[in-house]
Design an enzyme around this catalytic site. Structure first.
Site, PDB file in Angstrom:
ATOM      1  CE  LYS A 112      33.750  35.945  33.272  1.00 32.88           C
ATOM      2  NZ  LYS A 112      33.725  37.393  33.158  1.00 32.88           N
ATOM      3  CE  LYS A 194      40.099  36.777  38.867  1.00 35.99           C
ATOM      4  NZ  LYS A 194      40.009  37.711  37.801  1.00 35.99           N
ATOM      5  CE  LYS A 197      34.525  44.830  39.521  1.00 39.81           C
ATOM      6  NZ  LYS A 197      34.360  45.359  38.153  1.00 39.81           N
TER       7      LYS A 197
END
Ligand code: AMP
Ligand code: TRP
Length: 328
Positions: A112, A194, A197
């Site tokens: 991030k 993966k 969201k």
């Protein structure tokens, strides 16, 4: 005495079939055997900016999804993280136990902060200490999570061990429960990633609230690998992924899945998988809609009271061990 499990998910974005297969499905299966705590971790959600109205709504929606998945509030404790302030209090203590270096080494933080540079919140760095406090407050034995949380579980164990060493035996050292199948469901659009969201490509994820049409389209468009036979094969991640979703939703063994598709092609796999997913999600979505607001509020209130009574005891011991005393 039953052993305890604790797990949680963030009320951000939309839950997808990876969240269900990697986490919620296991929670439901384990709740009869373990004393269970399932938390909606809204304080973790605000480590990145959230729209207040949306966060409020998503928090309740996630509680509905827990219940519709089969979490039984008669036997499991379901609550919202911010309702039990002990989570934040213990997180502060663990911030003083954790080292900046070990927090900076977390891959989730590195990923991030690589994108946003210096412009990430301090909360994102200390995200794992809040997660550790969630788990440690309840003297948790087992934490059922998807593969991406493995490192956070390791730091939780390290922090607990360090605290116990410095202040005396206080925390139970928890184990991760990562299911051998389904712990890492891949994006339908890119089998190198993966299902996530936060993926901007919505075609990569089947969301639990997607309608039948969309699901059919997404599965039809899903990437495949080279080779034609439909078999589990580590070197063909895209097919492996589709078969894994099929296997987990039908409850068949790997051999039964392969036998079912023997002599058939990708087209058959995709159409049968789409039908399976739609048939699974239809009653699930019905249950989500049927959950009554008043009933939900009661469940979360009772859950928070039960959780708080346990969390308070642990925090009290922690403060005592550390010599943190005041007038109360
Ligand atoms: P989150 O929505 O990030 O709070 O995640 C909730 C749970 O879903 C965690 O236990 C994650 O490890 C799990 N999870 C998230 N993405 C996946 C995935 N693609 N496959 C399997 N499990 C996942
Ligand atoms: N970090 C987890 C995730 O993003 C959510 C979480 C927060 C959690 N606290 C937890 C999971 C405690 C298990 C136990 O998926």
């Amino acid at each position: 005495m039953k052993k305890r499990i604790f797990s949680g998910a963030q009320p951000t974005g939309n839950l997808h079939i990876g969240n269900y297969l990697g986490a919620l499905k296991n929670w439901v299966a384990l709740q009869n055997e373990y004393e269970s705590f399932f938390c909606i971790v809204n304080l973790h959600a605000v480590t990145v900016a959230q729209e207040p109205k949306v966060l409020r709504q998503k928090t309740l929606d996630l509680a509905r999804i827990y219940l519709a998945s089969g979490i039984d509030p008669q036997i499991s404790t379901v609550y919202v993280q911010s309702d039990v302030s002990e989570h934040s209090e213990l997180a502060w203590i663990l911030n003083c136990v954790a080292r900046i270096g070990e927090l900076e080494r977390m891959t989730q933080f590195k990923d991030k902060s690589r994108v946003r540079g210096e412009n990430v919140s301090a909360g994102l760095l200390v995200y794992p200490t809040l997660m550790a406090s969630d788990i440690l407050l309840y003297k948790t034995d087992l934490v059922p999570v998807g593969h991406d949380q493995k490192q956070h579980l390791e730091i939780t164990r390290d922090l607990a061990t360090r605290f116990n060493r410095d202040y005396g035996e206080t925390f139970k050292i928890p184990d991760a429960f990562i299911s051998p199948t389904g712990a890492k469901i891949l994006s339908l659009a890119d089998a190198a990633k993966k299902m996530s969201k936060s993926d901007e490509n919505l075609n990569g994820s089947i969301f639990l609230l997607d309608d039948a049409d969309i699901i059919q389209k997404k599965i039809k468009r899903a990437v495949t690998d080279s080779g034609t036979n439909i078999k589990f094969d580590e070197s063909r991640p895209a097919i492996n992924n589709l078969l894994t979703i099929y296997q987990l939703l039908t409850g068949k063994t790997a051999e039964e899945c392969e036998a079912n598709f023997a002599g058939k092609g990708y087209g058959n796999l995709k159409s049968e998988l789409a039908e399976t997913v739609v048939e699974f999600l239809r009653p699930f979505q019905e249950r989500v809609k049927q959950i009554d607001d008043g009933e939900l509020e009661k469940i979360l209130k009772t859950g928070a009271e039960k959780a708080r009574s346990i969390a308070r005891e642990t925090l009290k011991t922690v403060y005592e061990r550390m010599g943190i005393v005041g007038a109360r």
